[in-house]
Design an enzyme around this catalytic site. Structure first.
Site, PDB file in Angstrom:
ATOM      1  N   ASP A 136       6.964  -5.388   2.261  1.00 13.70           N
ATOM      2  CA  ASP A 136       6.284  -5.399   0.970  1.00 13.70           C
ATOM      3  C   ASP A 136       6.051  -3.953   0.522  1.00 13.70           C
ATOM      4  O   ASP A 136       6.028  -3.042   1.344  1.00 13.70           O
ATOM      5  CB  ASP A 136       4.953  -6.141   1.156  1.00 13.70           C
ATOM      6  CG  ASP A 136       4.057  -6.008  -0.048  1.00 13.70           C
ATOM      7  OD1 ASP A 136       4.517  -6.287  -1.165  1.00 13.70           O
ATOM      8  OD2 ASP A 136       2.889  -5.613   0.140  1.00 13.70           O
TER       9      ASP A 136
ATOM     10  N   ASN B 194       7.060  -7.935  -5.619  1.00 19.55           N
ATOM     11  CA  ASN B 194       6.803  -8.593  -6.913  1.00 19.55           C
ATOM     12  C   ASN B 194       6.345  -7.538  -7.905  1.00 19.55           C
ATOM     13  O   ASN B 194       5.369  -6.846  -7.648  1.00 19.55           O
ATOM     14  CB  ASN B 194       5.682  -9.634  -6.783  1.00 19.55           C
ATOM     15  CG  ASN B 194       6.123 -10.907  -6.103  1.00 19.55           C
ATOM     16  OD1 ASN B 194       7.320 -11.138  -5.889  1.00 19.55           O
ATOM     17  ND2 ASN B 194       5.168 -11.744  -5.752  1.00 19.55           N
TER      18      ASN B 194
ATOM     19  N   ASP C 205       3.527  -2.576  -2.485  1.00 26.19           N
ATOM     20  CA  ASP C 205       2.146  -2.166  -2.787  1.00 26.19           C
ATOM     21  C   ASP C 205       1.160  -2.614  -1.708  1.00 26.19           C
ATOM     22  O   ASP C 205       1.088  -3.794  -1.360  1.00 26.19           O
ATOM     23  CB  ASP C 205       1.733  -2.739  -4.144  1.00 26.19           C
ATOM     24  CG  ASP C 205       2.633  -2.233  -5.276  1.00 26.19           C
ATOM     25  OD1 ASP C 205       3.173  -1.118  -5.156  1.00 26.19           O
ATOM     26  OD2 ASP C 205       2.789  -2.961  -6.273  1.00 26.19           O
TER      27      ASP C 205
HETATM   28 MG   LIG Z   1       1.294  -5.957  -1.238  1.00 21.71          MG
END
Ligand SMILES: [Mg+2]
Ligand SMILES: [Zn+2]
Length: 192
Positions: A9, A52, A11
């Protein structure tokens, strides 16, 4: 015979969580990240970022900015000897007003469209896949694709642990940060 892979991932896992990152100056990579990625590189494990970025669909920032940030992320890491093999992002958000991206897509995590794309682009050993992130959506993604699921305590991690105590999906491992997650992965792969 494919390679082991770690889907990471962005962030809160690679860079400091700062809400919607709408300026490149808000993008700050944690200082332990280059070492984590170098270790994966040295062990011939694919490093693929999956993120995302629904802020594009919501018009909080442009897709160009996301591309610019990803270029900077890859370059800053490369300057420290850490190579990202791939970066995949979902620009969509259901019900957003964006004409192209306001859709219920199949790639917004925890859906696995980004992973399916990576599986087409790389030779991957599906029995040696790991997902690392700071949110339960990352764990749900890992569950869906049959990867080992690692939650980091950076970003939203600590709060997510508190609010998901009764969630049927639980991480296989919880670590302080991405570097410790990589240590765990190396130890698992060594013993298999
Ligand atoms: Mg994250
Ligand atoms: Zn999408």
């Amino acid at each position: 015979m494919g390679k082991s892979v770690v889907f990471i991932d962005r962030d809160g896992t690679i860079n400091e969580e700062a809400g919607y990152i709408n300026h490149i100056d808000s993008f700050k990579i944690f200082d332990f990240v280059p070492q984590a990625i170098r270790l994966l590189n040295i062990h011939n494990i694919l490093v693929i970022v999956v993120t995302n970025q629904g802020g594009i669909a919501r018009n909080y920032f442009s897709e160009e900015l996301v591309k610019e940030i990803h270029k900077k992320m890859a370059n800053d890491l490369k300057n420290k000897g850490a190579i990202l093999d791939g970066i995949y992002y979902c620009p969509h958000y259901p019900k957003a007003k964006h004409p192209l991206y306001g859709i219920d897509c199949d790639c917004r995590k925890p859906k696995d469209g980004l992973i399916q794309q990576a599986l087409r682009d790389f030779q991957i050993d599906k029995n040696r896949m790991f997902v690392i992130g700071d949110k339960w959506t990352d764990l749900e993604l890992g569950e869906k694709i049959g990867a080992k699921k690692i939650l980091v305590r950076t970003g939203y991690g600590k709060g997510e642990i508190l609010s998901n105590q009764n969630n049927p999906i639980q991480p296989d491992i919880i670590t302080e940060n991405l570097l410790y997650a990589v240590y765990e992965i190396l130890s698992i792969l060594k013993n298999n």
